[in-house]
Enzyme design. Structure first.
Site, short mmCIF file in Angstrom:
data_model
loop_
_atom_site.label_atom_id
_atom_site.label_comp_id
_atom_site.label_asym_id
_atom_site.label_seq_id
_atom_site.Cartn_x
_atom_site.Cartn_y
_atom_site.Cartn_z
N SER A 35 5.62 17.15 31.68
CA SER A 35 6.58 18.07 31.83
C SER A 35 6.97 18.94 30.61
O SER A 35 6.42 18.52 29.81
CB SER A 35 8.05 17.07 32.02
N LYS A 36 8.05 19.66 30.61
CA LYS A 36 8.38 20.59 29.66
C LYS A 36 8.59 19.61 28.07
O LYS A 36 8.29 20.05 27.24
CB LYS A 36 9.74 21.27 29.79
#
Length: 467
Positions: free
Chosen positions: A240-241
């Site tokens: 994920s980010k």
RNA sequence: GCUCCCAUCGUCUAGAGGCCUAGGACGCGGCCCUCUCAAGGCUGAAACACGGGUUCGAAUCCCGUUGGGAGCGCCA
């Protein structure tokens, strides 16, 4: 049969690391087989698709050197064709109108969840004819998918995967506003573009079953699938980010070389014996989708960075100078004039040996571009304070008489000087390093003296003595 | 919850029944080289998730358990 692969991102964000690897695998497989590699932008979600995202994807692919064949296909532009396919299915009785409202479907799913049932559209409009009033309501078009039997996929990566058709519900083909959905568009486009191999993320595996059914319903031949595992973050969860699922441009800005990125991504989930450093030519020769591993791999920035160091060392000097020039100008706020450019070029061989990223390279090279007097860092100041300045004063005088200015001769001179003064080479070299580079770390100092030249070297040493 | 998938050092992987005392790489420790820092060389610690089978023999095949992941939208 000529292989045709495609990379089909939706332009709702940057080109992330997983997408980059998917693109790489499609690219390599097409090259390996002598086929073609196409690019299709899946922009059917009008609300979320953006031009900046399209630009980011294109720039990212270009930076990575993953050049596609032919023109880019924009999926939304082909909506009429997609709609036509749905109408065909409707006419043939292979699809039907569903008048359920979104609220109704939500209620249905909640009910299913509450009871622990599988969450699927229950086919309530499959055989039902609308009443006169209902027929005026908005509707979606759904595929009349087979209820009995099972769908079997021979996946290049996952092997033979079977799912009971009862597990697959009747997917929406046309939304209530008449626009085609992703499922429909993908199938029609893959068919029209004559895609033979669909290589994509594991998260599409269940979609593959639905799409397979759609291919059949439309009378098309389905492509061969290869679902590659997703890339996970250091903690094992989907990248994920938070982890580093940054756009590839972010990695470029971190000072990574595209060839390092390609090599790293290739080795993530794929291997070729003990080989770690793999050239593009070898990658094309060796890569096959069927050799991709089935387990998810974790993204490791440290290893990527190590690989980057290798490729920096291998890179052409002139290219590296070109890459770090803007970085030096921006980071050190230094203009890089022709003289500095020449020094950077001559000094690059020594510089690139000790940098893992272009950022490090630029920072370590900045002293070549700096004007006098040089600013010294704290460790450098300490060297001068602890007797370095006195040694430097003697060096300045002795060096004045030194005529030959090659690295080898300068080293010989320094050794002789050290012996005469009872100093170890390090005690001679380190003060010079500090004076010339402003820091305690630099390329071999006699090389630096050579690059800087006699006049600049002596001037910087005198600056340090006088400081 | 349901469906599907996965499982070798911390991480990426090699390994397709005997070649495994499980190999390589990153990272970590030590030594060497050395004008600093790197690079390089040598070296050390470090893994077949667990339990049952099958077999003369299993990291490799089968089953189960556990652990992880993905999907289940009128998103793609």
């Amino acid at each position: 049969m000529t292989v045709v692969t495609r990379f089909a991102p939706s332009p709702t964000g940057y080109l992330h690391i997983g997408g980059a690897r998917t693109a790489l695998f499609n690219y390599l497989y097409s090259k390996h087989t002598g086929g073609t590699f196409l690019l299709r932008i899946e922009d059917t979600d009008r609300a979320r698709s953006t031009q900046p995202a399209i630009d980011a994807i294109i720039d990212g692919l270009k930076w990575l050197g993953l050049n596609w064949d032919g023109d880019i296909v924009f999926q939304f532009a082909r909506a009429p064709r997609h709609r036509e396919a749905a109408e065909q299915l409707l006419a043939e009785g292979k699809a039907y109108r569903c008048y359920c409202t979104p609220e109704e479907l939500t209620a249905m799913r909640e009910e299913q969840k509450k009871n622990g049932w599988p969450m699927r559209y229950d086919g309530r409009w499959r055989e039902r004819k609308p009443s006169e009033s209902e027929a005026k309501l908005p509707f979606v078009v759904r595929l009349k998918a087979p209820i009995a039997g099972e769908t079997v996929l021979d996946d290049l990566v996952q092997g033979q995967v079977t799912v009971a058709n009862s597990q697959l519900d009747d997917m929406v083909l046309l939304r209530s506003d008449g626009t085609p959905t992703y499922m429909l568009s993908v199938v029609v486009d893959d068919h029209d573009m004559k895609i033979t191999h669909v290589i994509r993320g594991d998260d599409h595996l269940t979609n593959a079953f639905r799409q397979h059914q759609l291919f059949r319903a439309l009378g098309y031949t389905p492509p061969v699938y290869g679902h590659i595992p997703l890339i996970h973050g250091p903690d094992g969860a989907k990248l994920s980010k938070r982890h580093g699922a940054l756009g590839v441009e972010a990695y470029r800005d971190l000072g990574l070389l595209p060839e390092a990125m390609r090599n790293y991504l290739l080795r993530l989930g794929w291997g070729h014996g003990d080989d770690e450093i793999i050239s593009d030519a070898q990658a094309i020769e060796w890569f096959d989708v069927k050799d991709v591993g089935r387990g998810a791999a974790r993204f490791d920035m440290v290893k990527l960075t190590n690989l980057n160091g290798h490729y920096i060392r291998e890179a052409d000097d002139a290219r590296l100078v070109g890459l770090i020039k803007p970085l030096i100008e921006k980071r050190a706020n230094l203009p890089v004039d022709d003289a500095a450019h020449a020094r950077l070029t001559r000094g690059m061989a020594g510089l690139k040996q000790r940098a893992k990223t272009l950022i490090e390279l630029a920072d370590s090279a900045a002293f070549y571009a700096r004007g006098r007097p040089l600013a010294l860092d704290d460790k450098a100041k300490a060297i001068l304070a602890e007797g370095g300045k006195a040694v430097l004063a003697q060096i300045a005088t002795a060096l004045d008489a030194q005529s030959s200015w090659t690295a080898a001769d300068l080293e010989a001179w320094a050794k002789a000087f050290g012996e005469a003064k009872g100093l170890k080479l390090g005690q001679v070299a380190q003060p010079i390093r500090v004076a010339l580079s402003g820091s305690t770390v630099s390329p071999p100092i006699f090389d630096v003296m050579d690059v800087l030249g006699r006049a600049e070297t002596l001037a910087r040493i005198r600056d340090a003595v006088g400081a």
